[in-house]
Design an enzyme around this catalytic site. Sequence first.
Site, short mmCIF file in Angstrom:
data_model
loop_
_atom_site.label_atom_id
_atom_site.label_comp_id
_atom_site.label_asym_id
_atom_site.label_seq_id
_atom_site.Cartn_x
_atom_site.Cartn_y
_atom_site.Cartn_z
N GLU A 293 69.19 101.49 -9.53
CA GLU A 293 67.93 101.06 -10.17
C GLU A 293 67.14 102.32 -10.42
O GLU A 293 66.86 103.08 -9.50
CB GLU A 293 67.18 100.07 -9.27
CG GLU A 293 67.98 98.81 -8.93
CD GLU A 293 68.54 98.07 -10.14
OE1 GLU A 293 67.96 98.17 -11.24
OE2 GLU A 293 69.59 97.41 -10.01
N CYS A 327 57.98 102.40 -10.06
CA CYS A 327 58.89 102.39 -11.20
C CYS A 327 58.40 101.39 -12.24
O CYS A 327 58.66 101.52 -13.42
CB CYS A 327 60.29 102.03 -10.74
SG CYS A 327 60.26 100.61 -9.65
P1 NAD Z 1 64.72 111.07 -7.41
O1 NAD Z 1 65.75 110.72 -8.42
O2 NAD Z 1 64.12 112.41 -7.46
O3 NAD Z 1 65.32 110.92 -5.94
C1 NAD Z 1 65.98 109.73 -5.53
C2 NAD Z 1 66.99 110.08 -4.45
O4 NAD Z 1 68.03 110.87 -5.03
C3 NAD Z 1 66.40 110.93 -3.33
O5 NAD Z 1 66.98 110.55 -2.10
C4 NAD Z 1 66.81 112.33 -3.70
O6 NAD Z 1 66.89 113.21 -2.62
C5 NAD Z 1 68.17 112.08 -4.31
N1 NAD Z 1 68.61 113.13 -5.23
C6 NAD Z 1 67.86 113.98 -5.95
N2 NAD Z 1 68.64 114.80 -6.68
C7 NAD Z 1 69.91 114.44 -6.41
C8 NAD Z 1 71.17 114.92 -6.84
N3 NAD Z 1 71.26 115.90 -7.73
N4 NAD Z 1 72.28 114.31 -6.38
C9 NAD Z 1 72.18 113.28 -5.51
N5 NAD Z 1 71.01 112.81 -5.05
C10 NAD Z 1 69.89 113.37 -5.49
O7 NAD Z 1 63.61 109.92 -7.48
P2 NAD Z 1 62.23 109.83 -6.70
O8 NAD Z 1 61.29 110.85 -7.26
O9 NAD Z 1 62.45 109.78 -5.24
O10 NAD Z 1 61.77 108.38 -7.13
C11 NAD Z 1 61.15 108.13 -8.35
C12 NAD Z 1 62.12 107.63 -9.39
O11 NAD Z 1 62.75 106.45 -8.89
C13 NAD Z 1 61.43 107.22 -10.67
O12 NAD Z 1 62.23 107.58 -11.76
C14 NAD Z 1 61.33 105.70 -10.54
O13 NAD Z 1 61.21 105.02 -11.78
C15 NAD Z 1 62.60 105.39 -9.84
N6 NAD Z 1 62.53 104.12 -9.11
C16 NAD Z 1 63.13 103.04 -9.66
C17 NAD Z 1 63.06 101.81 -9.03
C18 NAD Z 1 63.73 100.61 -9.62
O14 NAD Z 1 63.83 99.59 -8.93
N7 NAD Z 1 64.18 100.67 -10.85
C19 NAD Z 1 62.37 101.69 -7.83
C20 NAD Z 1 61.76 102.83 -7.29
C21 NAD Z 1 61.85 104.04 -7.93
#
Ligand code: NAD
Length: 541
Positions: A293, A327
């Site tokens: 998501e 999000c």
């Molecule tokens: P992010 O993508 O920066 O991080 C999410 C997770 O991925 C973290 O645990 C992070 O450490 C990890 N991560 C980061 N880079 C990575 C890589 N290269 N390889 C593997 N893992 C990696 O997101 P965030 O800033 O924590 O959260 C915000 C984002 O999440 C926004 O885009 C938001 O829209 C989305 N979000 C979506 C939903 C939904 O239900 N659609 C819900 C909450 C947040």
Amino acid sequence: MGKGFFEVPIAVNEPVKDYAPGSQEREEVLKTYREMYKAEIEVPLFINGKEVKTKETATMSPPHDHKHVLGTYYKATKKNVEEAIETALEARKKWAAMPWEQRAGIFLRAAELIAGPYRAKINAATMLGQSKNIYQAEIDSACELIDFLRFNVQYMTEIYAEQPESTSSAWNRVEYRPLEGFIYAITPFNFTAIAGNLPASAALMGNVVVWKPSNTQVYSAKVIMDVFREAGVPAGVINMVMGDAVMISDTLMASPDFSGVHFTGSTGVFQGIWQKIGNNISNYKTYPRIVGETGGKDFIVAHKTSNPKQVATAMARGAFEFQGQKCSAASRCYISSTIWEDVKKQLIEDVRSFKMGTPEDMGNFITAVINESSFDKLASYIDQAKKDKNAEIIVGGGYDKSKGYFIEPTVIVTKDPKYTTMCTELFGPVLTVYVYEDKDWTEMLELVDGTSEYALTGAVFSEDRYALEEAVKALENAAGNFYINDKPTGAVVGQQPFGGARASGTNDKAGSKQNLYRWISPRLIKETFVSPTDYRYPFLG
Ligand code: NAD
């Protein structure tokens, strides 16, 4: 389940406490907040039920008070991650065979621990570590997480009850096996509930999990892990590792036993993960389940017949609660020119009335954004809008990171419906408005549908049923959660299963049965009571 068809408690949504001045819950959470603020804690990795400390650490600070240190967490080495895989696979031998009612008991107990003894702690941790005001913490880290745990138990039993037809000669049974291998749960910073749910939902269905929380959510992740342990999640079933996201992901996804990823976060990161899974596909023992998501560019569309006060309120709450870091947060609005002046007046009044500061002061509606890189990114878009001729900031536009990462809630009005802040997910308190002429309603709906790569949430306001019907059809694929005369945020487990399509994710609807189906692999067992003894069919004469 050998000796009874057990029924689980009927899931009901956890009531949201109101934290009004003088209430007991307010006193309790403030006391816990102050104690936690002063105590420096350590967050170890959790592998095989043990706390693991390594040589590398990082500090944790409140985003609204970034010079203050809440504690340190330990970063995993590659060896730690490999141990987490091994330990999970070992734990799987007993966990996958555990009767479902025992798994249900554990996660129902976890829900009750959060509802009671851990409520103030998990809320205070979310206030401190992620800068949520008390209401945002309560609806997320307490209520939504409790709801996920309770409803998923009920959904699990509903799935198990789904069985095929049988005849008098053959009995058909389906058992819903956990996936063979381990699940990798990767969680974002913005919802403590999501951080708890992604590992827990897979574990509930009998899987073993390696969980990597976001580096900016580790502080409340520790409370979740404490709850899981106290609830009785056995050693090795959910392992928590923090640190270098790329190294951790690469190590886990290189394993032949990797059987699925449960991800929530940004679109780019998810696409990178999918790509790596694709590259490794011939190494896996089973095709991994990929559930993600991801981002959004969520909209509010207001028809000329809509009530300006309702529209302005939906914008104020939908765009700015938790500093726009949901999000589902509204970040692009399309407002009819007929009602715009009224909407604008109230919106500006509302935004000017917001108080901003620490969540400890409960009068604050707005607190800080999550970290410096998010702050710098938002400030740069605001600065650009100040320079651009086709953008006008009508309220907000200030920022200050001297004490905390504070960005003033900002409303930009643009004459260009494809202006950069109408298309790009900024993930902060910046809302962009495009005012359309009423005669262009139908074209405007096409514009909404075609402007962004995302399709997560969206809302339409109108008092005219024909206009509503037209918007519902025209925006069919523009949002996985679509709201009529309501803000596009605030989905409740069991009521509005959540998820979007296009670049917003695989739409497996967290908080629904649909999500749980992804963590099982059904096995059909046909038992014939009297087996034939002659191969010849009657038609052979
Ligand atoms: P992010 O993508 O920066 O991080 C999410 C997770 O991925 C973290 O645990 C992070 O450490 C990890 N991560 C980061 N880079 C990575 C890589 N290269 N390889 C593997 N893992 C990696 O997101 P965030 O800033 O924590 O959260 C915000 C984002 O999440 C926004 O885009 C938001 O829209 C989305 N979000 C979506 C939903 C939904 O239900 N659609 C819900 C909450 C947040």
